[in-house]
Design a protein around this motif. Structure first.
Motif, PDB file in Angstrom:
ATOM      1  N   VAL A  81      17.903  13.886   4.522  1.00  0.00           N
ATOM      2  CA  VAL A  81      18.460  13.507   3.219  1.00  0.00           C
ATOM      3  C   VAL A  81      19.799  12.808   3.399  1.00  0.00           C
ATOM      4  CG1 VAL A  81      19.360  14.398   1.042  1.00  0.00           C
ATOM      5  CG2 VAL A  81      17.225  15.319   1.978  1.00  0.00           C
ATOM      6  N   ALA A  82      20.649  13.337   4.281  1.00  0.00           N
ATOM      7  CA  ALA A  82      21.956  12.720   4.499  1.00  0.00           C
ATOM      8  C   ALA A  82      21.807  11.323   5.089  1.00  0.00           C
ATOM      9  CB  ALA A  82      22.794  13.603   5.426  1.00  0.00           C
ATOM     10  N   SER A  83      20.885  11.164   6.043  1.00  0.00           N
ATOM     11  CA  SER A  83      20.640   9.844   6.624  1.00  0.00           C
ATOM     12  C   SER A  83      20.148   8.869   5.566  1.00  0.00           C
ATOM     13  CB  SER A  83      19.611   9.960   7.753  1.00  0.00           C
ATOM     14  OG  SER A  83      20.054  10.814   8.784  1.00  0.00           O
ATOM     15  N   ALA A  84      19.230   9.343   4.712  1.00  0.00           N
ATOM     16  CA  ALA A  84      18.687   8.486   3.661  1.00  0.00           C
ATOM     17  C   ALA A  84      19.773   8.067   2.676  1.00  0.00           C
ATOM     18  CB  ALA A  84      17.557   9.202   2.932  1.00  0.00           C
ATOM     19  N   PHE A  85      20.625   9.014   2.260  1.00  0.00           N
ATOM     20  CA  PHE A  85      21.710   8.678   1.340  1.00  0.00           C
ATOM     21  C   PHE A  85      22.655   7.659   1.961  1.00  0.00           C
ATOM     22  CE2 PHE A  85      20.773  12.411  -1.361  1.00  0.00           C
ATOM     23  CZ  PHE A  85      20.999  11.831  -2.606  1.00  0.00           C
ATOM     24  N   PHE A  86      22.961   7.838   3.238  1.00  0.00           N
ATOM     25  CA  PHE A  86      23.865   6.898   3.920  1.00  0.00           C
ATOM     26  C   PHE A  86      23.274   5.495   3.932  1.00  0.00           C
ATOM     27  CE2 PHE A  86      24.883   4.661   7.882  1.00  0.00           C
ATOM     28  CZ  PHE A  86      26.266   4.518   7.736  1.00  0.00           C
ATOM     29  N   VAL A 146      11.240   5.639  -5.962  1.00  0.00           N
ATOM     30  CA  VAL A 146      11.893   6.458  -4.945  1.00  0.00           C
ATOM     31  C   VAL A 146      11.193   6.323  -3.604  1.00  0.00           C
ATOM     32  CG1 VAL A 146      10.572   8.540  -5.539  1.00  0.00           C
ATOM     33  CG2 VAL A 146      12.798   8.748  -4.412  1.00  0.00           C
ATOM     34  N   MET A 147       9.854   6.225  -3.634  1.00  0.00           N
ATOM     35  CA  MET A 147       9.107   6.073  -2.392  1.00  0.00           C
ATOM     36  C   MET A 147       9.417   4.735  -1.736  1.00  0.00           C
ATOM     37  SD  MET A 147       7.084   7.574  -0.320  1.00  0.00           S
ATOM     38  CE  MET A 147       6.592   8.909  -1.415  1.00  0.00           C
ATOM     39  N   GLN A 148       9.472   3.689  -2.546  1.00  0.00           N
ATOM     40  CA  GLN A 148       9.772   2.369  -2.014  1.00  0.00           C
ATOM     41  C   GLN A 148      11.181   2.317  -1.442  1.00  0.00           C
ATOM     42  OE1 GLN A 148       7.045  -0.149  -2.303  1.00  0.00           O
ATOM     43  NE2 GLN A 148       8.278  -0.381  -0.461  1.00  0.00           N
ATOM     44  N   THR A 149      12.116   2.966  -2.131  1.00  0.00           N
ATOM     45  CA  THR A 149      13.498   2.991  -1.661  1.00  0.00           C
ATOM     46  C   THR A 149      13.604   3.695  -0.314  1.00  0.00           C
ATOM     47  OG1 THR A 149      14.333   2.985  -3.925  1.00  0.00           O
ATOM     48  CG2 THR A 149      15.837   3.743  -2.210  1.00  0.00           C
ATOM     49  N   LEU A 150      12.936   4.833  -0.190  1.00  0.00           N
ATOM     50  CA  LEU A 150      12.969   5.567   1.072  1.00  0.00           C
ATOM     51  C   LEU A 150      12.261   4.800   2.180  1.00  0.00           C
ATOM     52  CD1 LEU A 150      12.294   9.229  -0.115  1.00  0.00           C
ATOM     53  CD2 LEU A 150      14.414   8.320   0.854  1.00  0.00           C
ATOM     54  N   ALA A 151      11.133   4.160   1.850  1.00  0.00           N
ATOM     55  CA  ALA A 151      10.406   3.390   2.854  1.00  0.00           C
ATOM     56  C   ALA A 151      11.265   2.244   3.383  1.00  0.00           C
ATOM     57  CB  ALA A 151       9.100   2.856   2.274  1.00  0.00           C
ATOM     58  N   ASN A 152      12.016   1.605   2.484  1.00  0.00           N
ATOM     59  CA  ASN A 152      12.894   0.518   2.901  1.00  0.00           C
ATOM     60  C   ASN A 152      14.055   0.999   3.761  1.00  0.00           C
ATOM     61  OD1 ASN A 152      11.357  -1.363   1.532  1.00  0.00           O
ATOM     62  ND2 ASN A 152      12.616  -1.301  -0.310  1.00  0.00           N
ATOM     63  N   ALA A 153      14.329   2.303   3.732  1.00  0.00           N
ATOM     64  CA  ALA A 153      15.457   2.860   4.474  1.00  0.00           C
ATOM     65  C   ALA A 153      15.055   3.444   5.824  1.00  0.00           C
ATOM     66  CB  ALA A 153      16.144   3.934   3.639  1.00  0.00           C
ATOM     67  N   ASN A 206       0.855  -1.167   0.000  1.00  0.00           N
ATOM     68  CA  ASN A 206       0.000   0.000   0.000  1.00  0.00           C
ATOM     69  C   ASN A 206       0.904   1.233   0.000  1.00  0.00           C
ATOM     70  OD1 ASN A 206      -1.493   2.264   0.993  1.00  0.00           O
ATOM     71  ND2 ASN A 206      -3.042   0.885   1.830  1.00  0.00           N
ATOM     72  N   GLN A 207       0.862   2.008  -1.071  1.00  0.00           N
ATOM     73  CA  GLN A 207       1.762   3.154  -1.192  1.00  0.00           C
ATOM     74  C   GLN A 207       1.404   4.272  -0.220  1.00  0.00           C
ATOM     75  OE1 GLN A 207       4.683   3.227  -3.268  1.00  0.00           O
ATOM     76  NE2 GLN A 207       4.079   1.089  -2.972  1.00  0.00           N
ATOM     77  N   GLY A 208       0.172   4.283   0.254  1.00  0.00           N
ATOM     78  CA  GLY A 208      -0.187   5.242   1.292  1.00  0.00           C
ATOM     79  C   GLY A 208       0.541   4.945   2.587  1.00  0.00           C
ATOM     80  N   ILE A 209       0.656   3.662   2.913  1.00  0.00           N
ATOM     81  CA  ILE A 209       1.396   3.247   4.105  1.00  0.00           C
ATOM     82  C   ILE A 209       2.876   3.565   3.942  1.00  0.00           C
ATOM     83  CG2 ILE A 209       2.135   1.265   5.468  1.00  0.00           C
ATOM     84  CD1 ILE A 209      -0.701   2.081   6.044  1.00  0.00           C
ATOM     85  N   GLU A 210       3.416   3.306   2.752  1.00  0.00           N
ATOM     86  CA  GLU A 210       4.836   3.587   2.502  1.00  0.00           C
ATOM     87  C   GLU A 210       5.110   5.083   2.630  1.00  0.00           C
ATOM     88  OE1 GLU A 210       6.925   0.281   1.515  1.00  0.00           O
ATOM     89  OE2 GLU A 210       5.401   0.566   3.054  1.00  0.00           O
ATOM     90  N   LEU A 211       4.210   5.901   2.097  1.00  0.00           N
ATOM     91  CA  LEU A 211       4.361   7.352   2.227  1.00  0.00           C
ATOM     92  C   LEU A 211       4.293   7.761   3.694  1.00  0.00           C
ATOM     93  CD1 LEU A 211       4.530  10.215   1.091  1.00  0.00           C
ATOM     94  CD2 LEU A 211       2.041  10.151   0.766  1.00  0.00           C
ATOM     95  N   ALA A 212       3.386   7.158   4.450  1.00  0.00           N
ATOM     96  CA  ALA A 212       3.267   7.465   5.881  1.00  0.00           C
ATOM     97  C   ALA A 212       4.555   7.127   6.617  1.00  0.00           C
ATOM     98  CB  ALA A 212       2.089   6.708   6.485  1.00  0.00           C
ATOM     99  N   ARG A 213       5.197   6.035   6.236  1.00  0.00           N
ATOM    100  CA  ARG A 213       6.442   5.639   6.886  1.00  0.00           C
ATOM    101  C   ARG A 213       7.550   6.659   6.619  1.00  0.00           C
ATOM    102  NH1 ARG A 213       7.749   0.045   4.558  1.00  0.00           N
ATOM    103  NH2 ARG A 213       9.442   0.045   6.081  1.00  0.00           N
ATOM    104  N   VAL A 214       7.637   7.129   5.382  1.00  0.00           N
ATOM    105  CA  VAL A 214       8.667   8.110   5.036  1.00  0.00           C
ATOM    106  C   VAL A 214       8.426   9.421   5.781  1.00  0.00           C
ATOM    107  CG1 VAL A 214       9.650   9.474   3.163  1.00  0.00           C
ATOM    108  CG2 VAL A 214       9.098   7.060   2.789  1.00  0.00           C
ATOM    109  N   LEU A 215       7.178   9.888   5.773  1.00  0.00           N
ATOM    110  CA  LEU A 215       6.853  11.121   6.489  1.00  0.00           C
ATOM    111  C   LEU A 215       7.087  10.964   7.986  1.00  0.00           C
ATOM    112  CD1 LEU A 215       3.582  12.200   4.611  1.00  0.00           C
ATOM    113  CD2 LEU A 215       5.898  13.127   4.347  1.00  0.00           C
ATOM    114  N   ALA A 216       6.808   9.776   8.505  1.00  0.00           N
ATOM    115  CA  ALA A 216       7.027   9.521   9.927  1.00  0.00           C
ATOM    116  C   ALA A 216       8.510   9.605  10.276  1.00  0.00           C
ATOM    117  CB  ALA A 216       6.468   8.152  10.303  1.00  0.00           C
ATOM    118  N   ALA A 217       9.370   9.077   9.405  1.00  0.00           N
ATOM    119  CA  ALA A 217      10.810   9.165   9.655  1.00  0.00           C
ATOM    120  C   ALA A 217      11.264  10.619   9.690  1.00  0.00           C
ATOM    121  CB  ALA A 217      11.573   8.387   8.581  1.00  0.00           C
ATOM    122  N   PHE A 218      10.740  11.429   8.765  1.00  0.00           N
ATOM    123  CA  PHE A 218      11.070  12.862   8.771  1.00  0.00           C
ATOM    124  C   PHE A 218      10.561  13.525  10.046  1.00  0.00           C
ATOM    125  CE2 PHE A 218      10.277  17.320   7.850  1.00  0.00           C
ATOM    126  CZ  PHE A 218      11.450  17.710   7.226  1.00  0.00           C
TER     127      PHE A 218
END
Length: 308
Positions: A284-289, A246-253, A15-27
């Protein structure tokens, strides 16, 4: 499998809504730790991860057996690695390896972590194991109503346990603050198991809203309410969002971002720029790492290392 802050199953049909929520939550978590304006509300990022873990463990993962050794490898090995990393940083700054001034002594110090954000990992590990044990003896419907009662008690007594937990100190203060999100996550995961589940969930969320309106305690109910509404919206409409690499990559990170972000946030705080840019740079730096580490590991075809 890369360890995640939540126990969402790996796969292409997410569910891409959940993946987006995870990325926003990390931020949001990085924003919370930055102590920037609105940081108390941004605790909703951690609430999202707590609720996600509980709703999946009580929902789609209900029948999946919990293998403690595998779970420990996913969560506790990275936790131990970063415990040592931040402990070494503390020692280099002529500070104790971990805080020892908590009321629980060295046990509380270990559970709180050498960096204060590390408390989450052993906490969520214990929750998953405890819930797995409960599921052996209690069916979904019974567990739902038990959680409803626990939620009512939790919200009705927040004026007593919240100030008390702050006086006791970490990690108990974090555990109790997280308890409401844990219960709401269970309710979301279980509400379809009984006829009146949706109504009971709605009443519980109204109680959270009432607690926010009536309580003078900052950051207690509102972050949980925001997290719950975001996740309910994602569960309802998230499948309409197209899959983005890109969303999936960030969610996995997100797990790795959570673990390493204090290092990059500490560096960003030294920059003479607005706090919003500092938080963004740290994210962004954490995500790149993390993404760079994951891709290097995949290219070298190495087994999972205790980093992210």
């Amino acid at each position: 499998m890369t360890a995640q802050l939540t126990t969402v199953a790996q796969g292409s049909g997410r569910n891409q809504g959940i993946e987006l929520a995870r990325v926003l939550a990390a931020f949001a978590i990085i924003w919370y730790h930055s102590k920037a304006p609105g940081s108390e509300i941004s605790y909703s990022g951690l609430s999202v991860f707590l609720m996600l873990t509980m709703l999946f463990e009580a929902g789609s993962n209900w029948s999946r057996p919990v293998r403690i050794a595998k779970l420990a490898r996913r969560l506790l090995i990275p936790w131990a690695f970063w415990f040592l990393v931040f402990g070494a940083i503390n020692l280099a700054r002529h500070k104790p390896l971990m805080p020892l001034d908590y009321s629980g002594g060295w046990v509380a110090g270990v559970l709180a972590g050498s960096s204060i954000h590390l408390w989450y990992i052993p906490f969520i590990f214990a929750l998953i194991v405890i819930l797995a044990l409960i599921k052996r003896f209690v069916d979904r419907q019974m567990l739902f109503w038990l959680v409803v009662m626990a939620t009512v008690v939790n919200l009705a007594t927040v004026w007593q346990w919240e100030p008390w937990s702050r006086q006791v100190g970490y990690p108990l203060a974090q555990w109790t603050q997280a308890s409401t999100a844990v219960l709401i996550g269970l309710l979301i995961g279980l509400h379809r198991s009984t006829r009146w589940g949706a109504h009971a969930l709605a009443v519980a969320l109204l109680m959270v809203a009432a607690t926010w309106v009536l309580s003078s305690l900052p950051g207690v109910a509102l972050p949980h309410l925001i997290a719950a509404l975001v996740l309910l919206a994602a569960l309802r409409w998230g499948h309409r969002i197209p899959t983005l690499t890109v969303m999936q990559t960030l969610a996995n990170a997100t797990f790795g971002i959570y673990l390493c972000h204090p290092i990059f946030l500490g560096a960003a705080k030294q920059l003479p720029i607005h706090v919003t840019l500092r938080v963004t740079i740290a994210f962004v730096a954490s995500a790149f790492f993390v993404v760079g580490y994951q891709r290097l590991r995949a290219r070298l075809k190495q087994p999972t290392l205790p980093v992210a």
